[in-house]
Design a protein around this motif. Structure first.
Motif, PDB file in Angstrom:
ATOM      1  N   GLU A   1       0.834  -1.206   0.000  1.00 55.51           N
ATOM      2  CA  GLU A   1       0.000   0.000   0.000  1.00 55.51           C
ATOM      3  C   GLU A   1       0.872   1.261   0.000  1.00 55.51           C
ATOM      4  OE1 GLU A   1      -3.743  -1.971   0.044  1.00 55.51           O
ATOM      5  OE2 GLU A   1      -3.181   0.132  -0.321  1.00 55.51           O
ATOM      6  N   ILE A   2       0.399   2.287  -0.684  1.00 55.64           N
ATOM      7  CA  ILE A   2       1.000   3.624  -0.592  1.00 55.64           C
ATOM      8  C   ILE A   2      -0.126   4.574  -0.211  1.00 55.64           C
ATOM      9  CG2 ILE A   2       2.173   5.495  -1.818  1.00 55.64           C
ATOM     10  CD1 ILE A   2       3.514   3.444  -3.581  1.00 55.64           C
ATOM     11  N   ARG A   3      -0.251   4.857   1.072  1.00 57.28           N
ATOM     12  CA  ARG A   3      -1.343   5.672   1.594  1.00 57.28           C
ATOM     13  C   ARG A   3      -0.888   7.055   2.036  1.00 57.28           C
ATOM     14  NH1 ARG A   3      -6.007   2.801   2.812  1.00 57.28           N
ATOM     15  NH2 ARG A   3      -5.840   0.513   2.585  1.00 57.28           N
ATOM     16  N   GLU A   4       0.445   7.210   2.209  1.00 60.35           N
ATOM     17  CA  GLU A   4       1.005   8.492   2.635  1.00 60.35           C
ATOM     18  C   GLU A   4       2.138   8.877   1.699  1.00 60.35           C
ATOM     19  OE1 GLU A   4       1.748   8.958   6.926  1.00 60.35           O
ATOM     20  OE2 GLU A   4       1.017   6.902   7.139  1.00 60.35           O
ATOM     21  N   PRO A   5       2.351  10.172   1.500  1.00 56.99           N
ATOM     22  CA  PRO A   5       3.441  10.603   0.608  1.00 56.99           C
ATOM     23  C   PRO A   5       4.792  10.042   1.061  1.00 56.99           C
ATOM     24  CG  PRO A   5       1.992  12.443   1.115  1.00 56.99           C
ATOM     25  CD  PRO A   5       1.570  11.309   2.008  1.00 56.99           C
ATOM     26  N   GLY A   6       5.492   9.380   0.130  1.00 56.12           N
ATOM     27  CA  GLY A   6       6.842   8.900   0.395  1.00 56.12           C
ATOM     28  C   GLY A   6       6.933   7.640   1.218  1.00 56.12           C
ATOM     29  N   LYS A   7       5.791   6.991   1.559  1.00 55.62           N
ATOM     30  CA  LYS A   7       5.831   5.834   2.439  1.00 55.62           C
ATOM     31  C   LYS A   7       5.169   4.616   1.792  1.00 55.62           C
ATOM     32  CE  LYS A   7       5.911   8.546   6.718  1.00 55.62           C
ATOM     33  NZ  LYS A   7       5.258   8.777   8.035  1.00 55.62           N
ATOM     34  N   ILE A   8       5.814   3.446   1.970  1.00 55.66           N
ATOM     35  CA  ILE A   8       5.291   2.181   1.464  1.00 55.66           C
ATOM     36  C   ILE A   8       5.017   1.285   2.663  1.00 55.66           C
ATOM     37  CG2 ILE A   8       5.740   0.198  -0.031  1.00 55.66           C
ATOM     38  CD1 ILE A   8       7.952   1.982  -1.362  1.00 55.66           C
TER      39      ILE A   8
ATOM     40  N   GLN B   1       2.942  -2.452   4.265  1.00 49.85           N
ATOM     41  CA  GLN B   1       2.371  -3.769   4.006  1.00 49.85           C
ATOM     42  C   GLN B   1       1.900  -4.335   5.334  1.00 49.85           C
ATOM     43  OE1 GLN B   1       5.027  -6.715   2.262  1.00 49.85           O
ATOM     44  NE2 GLN B   1       3.326  -7.748   1.233  1.00 49.85           N
ATOM     45  N   ALA B   2       0.660  -4.796   5.369  1.00 51.36           N
ATOM     46  CA  ALA B   2       0.061  -5.324   6.603  1.00 51.36           C
ATOM     47  C   ALA B   2       0.130  -4.297   7.731  1.00 51.36           C
ATOM     48  CB  ALA B   2       0.750  -6.621   7.019  1.00 51.36           C
ATOM     49  N   GLY B   3      -0.043  -3.016   7.377  1.00 48.77           N
ATOM     50  CA  GLY B   3      -0.040  -1.952   8.367  1.00 48.77           C
ATOM     51  C   GLY B   3       1.328  -1.586   8.904  1.00 48.77           C
ATOM     52  N   THR B   4       2.376  -2.105   8.290  1.00 47.13           N
ATOM     53  CA  THR B   4       3.749  -1.861   8.747  1.00 47.13           C
ATOM     54  C   THR B   4       4.519  -1.071   7.695  1.00 47.13           C
ATOM     55  OG1 THR B   4       3.755  -3.933   9.985  1.00 47.13           O
ATOM     56  CG2 THR B   4       5.896  -2.943   9.515  1.00 47.13           C
ATOM     57  N   LEU B   5       5.231  -0.037   8.119  1.00 43.36           N
ATOM     58  CA  LEU B   5       6.076   0.730   7.203  1.00 43.36           C
ATOM     59  C   LEU B   5       7.247  -0.137   6.773  1.00 43.36           C
ATOM     60  CD1 LEU B   5       6.757   3.516   5.896  1.00 43.36           C
ATOM     61  CD2 LEU B   5       8.159   3.979   7.929  1.00 43.36           C
ATOM     62  N   ILE B   6       7.356  -0.382   5.454  1.00 42.85           N
ATOM     63  CA  ILE B   6       8.441  -1.252   4.972  1.00 42.85           C
ATOM     64  C   ILE B   6       9.432  -0.518   4.072  1.00 42.85           C
ATOM     65  CG2 ILE B   6       6.977  -3.302   5.094  1.00 42.85           C
ATOM     66  CD1 ILE B   6       6.799  -3.142   1.987  1.00 42.85           C
ATOM     67  N   GLY B   7       9.079   0.674   3.581  1.00 36.42           N
ATOM     68  CA  GLY B   7       9.988   1.377   2.679  1.00 36.42           C
ATOM     69  C   GLY B   7       9.597   2.821   2.467  1.00 36.42           C
ATOM     70  N   LEU B   8      10.512   3.545   1.848  1.00 39.35           N
ATOM     71  CA  LEU B   8      10.321   4.954   1.529  1.00 39.35           C
ATOM     72  C   LEU B   8      10.619   5.173   0.056  1.00 39.35           C
ATOM     73  CD1 LEU B   8      12.377   6.393   4.542  1.00 39.35           C
ATOM     74  CD2 LEU B   8       9.900   6.015   4.494  1.00 39.35           C
ATOM     75  N   PHE B   9      10.012   6.205  -0.545  1.00 40.10           N
ATOM     76  CA  PHE B   9      10.357   6.567  -1.914  1.00 40.10           C
ATOM     77  C   PHE B   9      10.478   8.077  -2.026  1.00 40.10           C
ATOM     78  CE2 PHE B   9       5.705   6.476  -1.882  1.00 40.10           C
ATOM     79  CZ  PHE B   9       5.361   7.638  -2.557  1.00 40.10           C
ATOM     80  N   ALA B  10      11.271   8.509  -2.987  1.00 39.94           N
ATOM     81  CA  ALA B  10      11.504   9.948  -3.183  1.00 39.94           C
ATOM     82  C   ALA B  10      11.462  10.266  -4.659  1.00 39.94           C
ATOM     83  CB  ALA B  10      12.856  10.352  -2.590  1.00 39.94           C
ATOM     84  N   ASP B  11      10.738  11.309  -5.009  1.00 38.95           N
ATOM     85  CA  ASP B  11      10.621  11.774  -6.388  1.00 38.95           C
ATOM     86  C   ASP B  11      11.845  12.621  -6.723  1.00 38.95           C
ATOM     87  OD1 ASP B  11       9.924  12.822  -8.830  1.00 38.95           O
ATOM     88  OD2 ASP B  11       7.980  13.600  -8.188  1.00 38.95           O
ATOM     89  N   LEU B  12      12.649  12.164  -7.684  1.00 42.42           N
ATOM     90  CA  LEU B  12      13.839  12.915  -8.089  1.00 42.42           C
ATOM     91  C   LEU B  12      13.578  13.820  -9.283  1.00 42.42           C
ATOM     92  CD1 LEU B  12      16.651  10.210  -7.723  1.00 42.42           C
ATOM     93  CD2 LEU B  12      15.686  11.747  -6.009  1.00 42.42           C
TER      94      LEU B  12
ATOM     95  N   GLN C   1      13.986   3.302  -0.628  1.00 43.46           N
ATOM     96  CA  GLN C   1      14.831   3.021   0.528  1.00 43.46           C
ATOM     97  C   GLN C   1      14.084   2.121   1.505  1.00 43.46           C
ATOM     98  OE1 GLN C   1      15.161   7.118   1.831  1.00 43.46           O
ATOM     99  NE2 GLN C   1      17.240   7.296   0.999  1.00 43.46           N
ATOM    100  N   ILE C   2      14.838   1.441   2.370  1.00 47.52           N
ATOM    101  CA  ILE C   2      14.221   0.818   3.534  1.00 47.52           C
ATOM    102  C   ILE C   2      14.031   1.928   4.576  1.00 47.52           C
ATOM    103  CG2 ILE C   2      15.161  -1.466   3.081  1.00 47.52           C
ATOM    104  CD1 ILE C   2      17.297  -0.901   5.215  1.00 47.52           C
ATOM    105  N   PRO C   3      13.181   1.709   5.606  1.00 49.00           N
ATOM    106  CA  PRO C   3      12.924   2.780   6.589  1.00 49.00           C
ATOM    107  C   PRO C   3      14.166   3.319   7.276  1.00 49.00           C
ATOM    108  CG  PRO C   3      11.246   1.090   6.759  1.00 49.00           C
ATOM    109  CD  PRO C   3      12.279   0.554   5.800  1.00 49.00           C
ATOM    110  N   ALA C   4      15.208   2.495   7.378  1.00 43.17           N
ATOM    111  CA  ALA C   4      16.445   2.964   8.027  1.00 43.17           C
ATOM    112  C   ALA C   4      17.187   3.981   7.172  1.00 43.17           C
ATOM    113  CB  ALA C   4      17.358   1.784   8.330  1.00 43.17           C
TER     114      ALA C   4
END
Length: 257
Positions: A158-165, A167-178, A190-193
């Motif tokens: 799921e992508i429900r918030e800007p920049g956040k991915i 799954q099963a209600g858990t933040l698993i990754g980030l994305f950034a528009d270049l 990216q991974i959340p870290a």
């Protein structure tokens, strides 16, 4: 003319000095008939005995360097006569990844020792080691190690918030528009870290049919098919949210995210 002849004689003399004869016999390395080092081989248990490990010692038996088969350097498709070994030189912090003949490993090591003058007064010449690595060595491809977030993978991405991915209600990754250049959109994942795991490029926005994804864990560039959904307006999360969701799902399915 006399000067040219003199120069030629000097060059020939220098060449003859540099052209040393390297011999290897019964574990002993000799340069110009002078013993300089010994080579010891043992079976590599990880290679079912098909490949040997090596160690070079001085004449007193002190280890100068070791050489162990390495899988970090892929075999050259144009040269199947050599493996690459990881060399660890005493007193030299950085390992060298150097070619070793599949048919004559000991002879290869002897040639490295003799042709580059690695042993001087029964000690390693670290300047000669550096020259050998610069001349013959290869750098392993960059491999990224990271830990993915634990979650239930049976749920959809799921992508429900800007920049956040998630799954099963858990933040698993980030994305950034270049941004967009010449009609091509680029995003980082990216991974959340915060570790960068992939870069995706595509044209056509949410209607893209093909996405190029470079994954950094294995340094591979993939061509990924996309559905090319027909949309007129996407509000809120991201202008390319539909295609980004497909990319994120692919990264999860392929075990990158």
């Amino acid at each position: 003319m006399k000067s040219l002849i003199t120069l030629a004689v000097l060059l020939a003399a220098c060449t003859s000095l540099l052209a040393q004869k390297v011999e290897y016999r019964d574990g002993l390395v000799s340069v110009d008939k002078q013993p300089v080092a010994k080579i010891v081989s043992t079976k590599n248990p990880d290679m079912m005995g098909l490949v040997k490990n090596f160690a070079a010692t001085n004449l007193a038996g002190d280890t100068l360097f070791t050489a162990v088969y390495s899988s970090l350097i892929p075999e050259d498709p144009d040269d199947n006569t050599v493996y690459y070994f990881e060399f660890r030189f005493r007193g030299y912090d950085t390992p060298g990844f150097l070619p070793v003949s599949k048919l004559g490993g000991e002879k290869t090591l002897a040639n490295h020792i003799g042709n580059f003058g690695l042993v001087k007064d029964q000690q390693l010449d670290l300047n000669a080691v550096r020259a050998l690595i610069q001349k013959k060595g290869k750098t392993p491809p960059y491999r990224l190690n990271y830990t993915m977030v634990t979650r239930n993978r049976q749920f959809p991405v799921e992508i429900r918030e800007p920049g956040k991915i998630s799954q099963a209600g858990t933040l698993i990754g980030l994305f950034a528009d270049l941004g967009t250049q010449s009609g091509v959109d680029t995003y980082n994942f990216q991974i959340p870290a915060g570790t960068l795991i992939a870069t995706a490029t595509f044209s056509g926005g949410n209607q893209a049919r093909v996405v190029t994804v470079k994954t950094y864990r294995d340094n591979i560039t993939h061509t990924v098919a996309a559905s090319g959904e027909s949309v007129t307006l996407i509000a809120g999360v991201d202008r390319n949210v539909l295609i980004l969701k497909q990319i994120a799902q692919w990264l999860v399915t392929q075990n990158y995210l």
